[in-house]
Design a protein around this motif. Structure first.
Motif, mmCIF file in Angstrom:
data_model
loop_
_atom_site.group_PDB
_atom_site.id
_atom_site.type_symbol
_atom_site.label_atom_id
_atom_site.label_comp_id
_atom_site.label_asym_id
_atom_site.label_seq_id
_atom_site.Cartn_x
_atom_site.Cartn_y
_atom_site.Cartn_z
ATOM 1 N N ALA A 96 54.717 -61.669 72.388
ATOM 2 C CA ALA A 96 54.030 -61.404 73.659
ATOM 3 C C ALA A 96 54.136 -59.923 74.008
ATOM 4 N N HIS A 97 55.266 -59.318 73.698
ATOM 5 C CA HIS A 97 55.438 -57.891 73.960
ATOM 6 C C HIS A 97 54.441 -57.062 73.159
ATOM 7 N N VAL A 98 54.285 -57.405 71.891
ATOM 8 C CA VAL A 98 53.325 -56.683 71.046
ATOM 9 C C VAL A 98 51.924 -56.759 71.666
ATOM 10 N N LEU A 99 51.580 -57.926 72.190
ATOM 11 C CA LEU A 99 50.239 -58.130 72.750
ATOM 12 C C LEU A 99 50.088 -57.529 74.154
ATOM 13 N N GLY A 100 51.145 -57.566 74.922
ATOM 14 C CA GLY A 100 51.008 -57.245 76.342
ATOM 15 C C GLY A 100 51.470 -55.871 76.770
ATOM 16 N N GLN A 101 52.036 -55.107 75.857
ATOM 17 C CA GLN A 101 52.689 -53.869 76.282
ATOM 18 C C GLN A 101 51.736 -52.789 76.806
ATOM 19 N N PHE A 102 50.464 -52.960 76.601
ATOM 20 C CA PHE A 102 49.505 -51.963 77.097
ATOM 21 C C PHE A 102 49.206 -52.152 78.585
ATOM 22 N N TYR A 103 49.683 -53.237 79.141
ATOM 23 C CA TYR A 103 49.363 -53.592 80.527
ATOM 24 C C TYR A 103 50.664 -53.734 81.325
ATOM 25 N N LEU A 150 57.312 -49.980 82.270
ATOM 26 C CA LEU A 150 56.320 -49.884 83.350
ATOM 27 C C LEU A 150 55.634 -48.517 83.328
ATOM 28 N N ILE A 151 56.440 -47.490 83.181
ATOM 29 C CA ILE A 151 55.903 -46.124 83.154
ATOM 30 C C ILE A 151 55.031 -45.926 81.914
ATOM 31 N N GLY A 152 55.530 -46.387 80.776
ATOM 32 C CA GLY A 152 54.775 -46.238 79.525
ATOM 33 C C GLY A 152 53.414 -46.911 79.589
ATOM 34 N N SER A 153 53.385 -48.124 80.109
ATOM 35 C CA SER A 153 52.106 -48.840 80.216
ATOM 36 C C SER A 153 51.178 -48.131 81.199
ATOM 37 N N LEU A 191 51.037 -45.070 81.884
ATOM 38 C CA LEU A 191 50.547 -43.812 81.302
ATOM 39 C C LEU A 191 49.763 -44.032 80.012
ATOM 40 N N GLY A 192 49.750 -45.277 79.548
ATOM 41 C CA GLY A 192 49.051 -45.571 78.292
ATOM 42 C C GLY A 192 49.797 -45.059 77.078
#
Ligand code: FE2
Length: 117
Positions: free
Chosen positions: A35-42, A77-80, A82-83
């Protein structure tokens, strides 16, 4: 998050939560990683995976996981937002925060930009 990605993410989270509730922590963690692999962009989906990994760390008394997740929740949270996230990273304390990792073959299609609705 497009529909197919959202469905795949939710499926991995649901599996992880079910296995967690059954005390199958190793298997649950595996699905939270996916789920992390899939969701980390959001932002929210990303944070949710880390919160469940934190819960799993607490439940299993894994200090490394607890500390790792306490760090990863705000940074994630910050990484997502900022993309800037490491592609394929599985999110657990057993891997470096910034390491890019191979995406599992069966998840690749969901991460294609044109995977569709
Ligand atoms: Fe993360």
């Amino acid at each position: 998050m497009h529909k197919k990605l959202k469905t795949a993410y939710r499926s991995e989270m649901a599996l992880g939560k079910r296995l967690f509730s059954e005390g199958k922590f190793k298997e649950a963690f595996h699905h939270f990683e996916r789920a992390h692999v899939l969701g980390q962009f959001y932002v929210i989906p990303h944070a949710r995976t880390h919160i469940w990994m934190l819960a799993l760390g607490i439940r299993t008394g894994n200090a490394r996981e607890i500390l790792g997740q306490i760090i990863r929740i705000p940074l994630g949270l910050i990484g997502s937002a900022l993309g800037k996230v490491p592609l394929g990273n599985t999110g657990g304390a057993n891997v470096k925060l910034s390491s890019k990792m191979p995406i599992p073959e069966d998840l690749k299609a969901y991460l294609e930009p044109d995977a569709g609705d």
